[in-house]
Enzyme design. Sequence first.
Site, PDB file in Angstrom:
ATOM      1  N   PRO A 293       0.833  -1.208   0.000  1.00 48.61           N
ATOM      2  CA  PRO A 293       0.000   0.000   0.000  1.00 48.61           C
ATOM      3  C   PRO A 293       0.867   1.258   0.000  1.00 48.61           C
ATOM      4  CG  PRO A 293      -0.706  -1.513   1.729  1.00 48.61           C
ATOM      5  CD  PRO A 293       0.534  -2.081   1.136  1.00 48.61           C
ATOM      6  N   GLY A 294       0.423   2.248  -0.728  1.00 43.51           N
ATOM      7  CA  GLY A 294       1.132   3.524  -0.724  1.00 43.51           C
ATOM      8  C   GLY A 294       2.339   3.583  -1.625  1.00 43.51           C
ATOM      9  N   THR A 295       2.556   2.534  -2.424  1.00 45.02           N
ATOM     10  CA  THR A 295       3.726   2.562  -3.292  1.00 45.02           C
ATOM     11  C   THR A 295       3.401   3.170  -4.657  1.00 45.02           C
ATOM     12  OG1 THR A 295       3.253   0.247  -3.763  1.00 45.02           O
ATOM     13  CG2 THR A 295       5.056   0.700  -2.254  1.00 45.02           C
ATOM     14  N   GLY A 296       2.241   3.788  -4.773  1.00 47.93           N
ATOM     15  CA  GLY A 296       1.972   4.562  -5.984  1.00 47.93           C
ATOM     16  C   GLY A 296       1.233   3.828  -7.080  1.00 47.93           C
TER      17      GLY A 296
ATOM     18  N   GLU B 191      20.642 -10.803   3.817  1.00 44.33           N
ATOM     19  CA  GLU B 191      20.709 -10.833   2.351  1.00 44.33           C
ATOM     20  C   GLU B 191      22.145 -11.021   1.863  1.00 44.33           C
ATOM     21  OE1 GLU B 191      18.191 -11.241   0.432  1.00 44.33           O
ATOM     22  OE2 GLU B 191      16.805 -10.976   2.099  1.00 44.33           O
TER      23      GLU B 191
ATOM     24  N   HIS C  43      22.848 -14.722   1.872  1.00 42.57           N
ATOM     25  CA  HIS C  43      22.328 -15.411   0.685  1.00 42.57           C
ATOM     26  C   HIS C  43      23.226 -15.144  -0.517  1.00 42.57           C
ATOM     27  CE1 HIS C  43      18.528 -16.720   2.317  1.00 42.57           C
ATOM     28  NE2 HIS C  43      18.017 -15.504   2.477  1.00 42.57           N
TER      29      HIS C  43
ATOM     30  N   ASP D 104      12.475 -18.775   4.206  1.00 40.83           N
ATOM     31  CA  ASP D 104      13.631 -19.514   3.679  1.00 40.83           C
ATOM     32  C   ASP D 104      13.612 -20.941   4.194  1.00 40.83           C
ATOM     33  OD1 ASP D 104      14.494 -17.159   2.617  1.00 40.83           O
ATOM     34  OD2 ASP D 104      15.930 -16.724   4.222  1.00 40.83           O
TER      35      ASP D 104
HETATM   36  P1  ADP Z   1      -1.356   2.733  -3.685  1.00 41.90           P
HETATM   37  O1  ADP Z   1      -2.436   2.865  -4.699  1.00 41.90           O
HETATM   38  O2  ADP Z   1      -0.206   1.900  -4.129  1.00 41.90           O
HETATM   39  O3  ADP Z   1      -1.812   2.372  -2.317  1.00 41.90           O
HETATM   40  P2  ADP Z   1      -1.180   5.541  -4.113  1.00 41.90           P
HETATM   41  O4  ADP Z   1      -0.959   5.585  -5.561  1.00 41.90           O
HETATM   42  O5  ADP Z   1      -2.561   5.804  -3.628  1.00 41.90           O
HETATM   43  O6  ADP Z   1      -0.697   4.170  -3.508  1.00 41.90           O
HETATM   44  O7  ADP Z   1      -0.162   6.521  -3.421  1.00 41.90           O
HETATM   45  C1  ADP Z   1      -0.548   7.350  -2.384  1.00 41.90           C
HETATM   46  C2  ADP Z   1       0.172   8.669  -2.479  1.00 41.90           C
HETATM   47  O8  ADP Z   1       1.563   8.518  -2.244  1.00 41.90           O
HETATM   48  C3  ADP Z   1       0.095   9.297  -3.848  1.00 41.90           C
HETATM   49  O9  ADP Z   1      -1.060  10.039  -3.990  1.00 41.90           O
HETATM   50  C4  ADP Z   1       1.324  10.186  -3.863  1.00 41.90           C
HETATM   51  O10 ADP Z   1       1.088  11.391  -3.216  1.00 41.90           O
HETATM   52  C5  ADP Z   1       2.307   9.407  -3.026  1.00 41.90           C
HETATM   53  N1  ADP Z   1       3.241   8.647  -3.857  1.00 41.90           N
HETATM   54  C6  ADP Z   1       3.383   7.302  -3.874  1.00 41.90           C
HETATM   55  N2  ADP Z   1       4.357   6.937  -4.731  1.00 41.90           N
HETATM   56  C7  ADP Z   1       4.818   8.061  -5.290  1.00 41.90           C
HETATM   57  C8  ADP Z   1       5.828   8.336  -6.273  1.00 41.90           C
HETATM   58  N3  ADP Z   1       6.548   7.380  -6.841  1.00 41.90           N
HETATM   59  N4  ADP Z   1       6.037   9.627  -6.596  1.00 41.90           N
HETATM   60  C9  ADP Z   1       5.320  10.612  -6.041  1.00 41.90           C
HETATM   61  N5  ADP Z   1       4.366  10.418  -5.127  1.00 41.90           N
HETATM   62  C10 ADP Z   1       4.109   9.162  -4.731  1.00 41.90           C
HETATM   63 ZN    ZN Z   2      16.173 -14.917   3.277  1.00 42.01          ZN
END
Ligand code: ADP
Ligand code: ZN
Length: 615
Positions: free
Chosen positions: A203-206, A424, A427, A499
């Site tokens: 989550p939160g990885t964009g 790591e 490994h 592992d």
């Molecule tokens: P996900 O859908 O993976 O949970 P989101 O796309 O909703 O995550 O990301 C949440 C917020 O985090 C985005 O609105 C943005 O503000 C910020 N964010 C995440 N990744 C990036 C990135 N690579 N560059 C800029 N902002 C990002």
């Molecule tokens: Zn490992």
Amino acid sequence: MDRQTLSKNLMWVAVILAVSFILFSFIRPQSEKIEEAPLSEVIVMAHNGNIASIEVKKNELHIITTSGDEIKSYKESDDNVRELLTAAGVKIEDGSLKLTVKPDESNIWNQLLLSLIPLLILGGILFYMFRGAKGAGNQVFSLGKSKARMFTGTKSMVSFTDVAGMDESKQELEEVVDFLKQPGKFLALGARIPRGVLLVGLPGTGKTLLAKAVAGEAGVPFFSISGSEFVEMFVGVGASRVRDLFEQAKRNAPAIIFIDEIDAVGRQRGTGLGGGHDEREQTLNQILVEMDGFESSTNVIVIAATNRADVLDPALLRPGRFDRQVTTDLPSINGRKAILEVHIKGKPLQKESDLDVMAKQTYGFSGADLANLLNEAAILSARRDKKEITLSELEEAFERIVAGPERKSFVISLKEKEITAYHEAGHALVAHMIPGTDPVHKVTIIARGAMGGYTMQLPLEDRRLVSRSDLRKKIAILLAGQVAESIQFNDMTTGSSNDIEMATSMVRKMVTEYGMSDKLGPRTFGHKQDMIVLGRDIASQRDYGDRVADEIDKEVAALIDKGHKTAYDILTKNRVKLSRIAEYLVAHEMVEGKELKKLFDEPASDVQIEEQPAS
Ligand code: ADP
Ligand code: ZN
């Protein structure tokens, strides 16, 4: 004004009329100013014979004195004027005081009205609803209509420049953008337009951001819906909503459909045990039906997001469906710096270099965490009446986020970072040192899914046959993570559970399925049964005695021990190298290519070991 707004306005008129009606029934016009007297005084006056008549109407008393003056008074609703007067010794019967009690007709009217008003309002609402239901898009009667929001116009849209880092993911999605922009180019060559792209990442990885950026880059509308929205609905609603969503998108093609949290509906379908979830299955089926039903020229691309690709129903991943996967990893130092730079825009920062400090410090943060960090820091600065964000606000915001409830599962202390680095490095080093293994391509301590970090080996050639010595090497490599931890820290962590599970099952298969044990010989042990009721689950039945079971356990233990010893020998003899790789990982979080080669090959003072004897 269309029908819907008209009926909406009518409804408001009805409500306002009703409310004013109620108000008016309480506020009476007061024509003239009449003197008022408390009830007790009225009774005293009556007692003294100064009153000619009293007219009681509800709780109001209209009094005429013997001298002809008008007085008003009020009583409590349970007061009885006749009783009060009698008690005070006033003679009413002899006619010296005329008491009239008027029936309370206004009260009856009020009551009637009050009981009618809710009915009227209810009627109004029903009227409104039925009218609306005939029209389009009424909320109550169109549960099945897609709630998917539509974003048109490219102006407000996100573009790839708003997505910092993630170059690999962007590159893979570039193709999708091309398809949306110029489908003709691809169709002319007979290429099949990709139907579905699965974005996999924590989550939160964009993921959402990337999907929006694809729509933005291609300049097409973006329809989004979340899988979790389907789960709480009545049976059948999810499927019809999916139908509407796809319909809407097709009408606006080229378009992007974004399905967030697809795992909520797309989990592996039931094994038949414990009952399935009808709604989920129907919704999932509808998604599949819609995707299969696309004509080859339909230019709608479905992007779905999940943080767990492993739980998805394999049907979703078949060709023509979500056959492309793009992973969004947590950002490494450089990625974090880039994300911070995107989000610092519009926020005055005292020192540019503070972002470097934060990028280093925020190991394990997602893009969303980083955006949140800068926002928190800006709020803190504003509260302190500062003109610029300084390192002290950044640090405090960092601490808040790390301590905050939303990160309880992912707080990574420096110590943990170090442990992961040694794990790591273990490994990687064992994989590198054992001759005849696939070359180590990349080592990282950035988490991916459930893994704390990973070491990637690239196979030099595709192999269908795996030899006994390959398996033994693999087992040593798998165990090396934990061995490295225990060599360095004299302790071990739960980070190795995966592992160890893999190594154990590999060894067990060597003994019981592949016939690779010298002691037990080329035999399979355990009679496998594909049970239809259990779906994928395979029940194994024991077809050997206790003595053999003992032997199997011993062989499994021996093979594990052997792998463990190989890893231990390599790592103790190469401790300097191990530390060098681990320290590099702590500082850079990832290593590949030239740097990795240098770390492996630069002579260390310790001696390299000989190849382990093969058996
Ligand atoms: P996900 O859908 O993976 O949970 P989101 O796309 O909703 O995550 O990301 C949440 C917020 O985090 C985005 O609105 C943005 O503000 C910020 N964010 C995440 N990744 C990036 C990135 N690579 N560059 C800029 N902002 C990002
Ligand atoms: Zn490992």
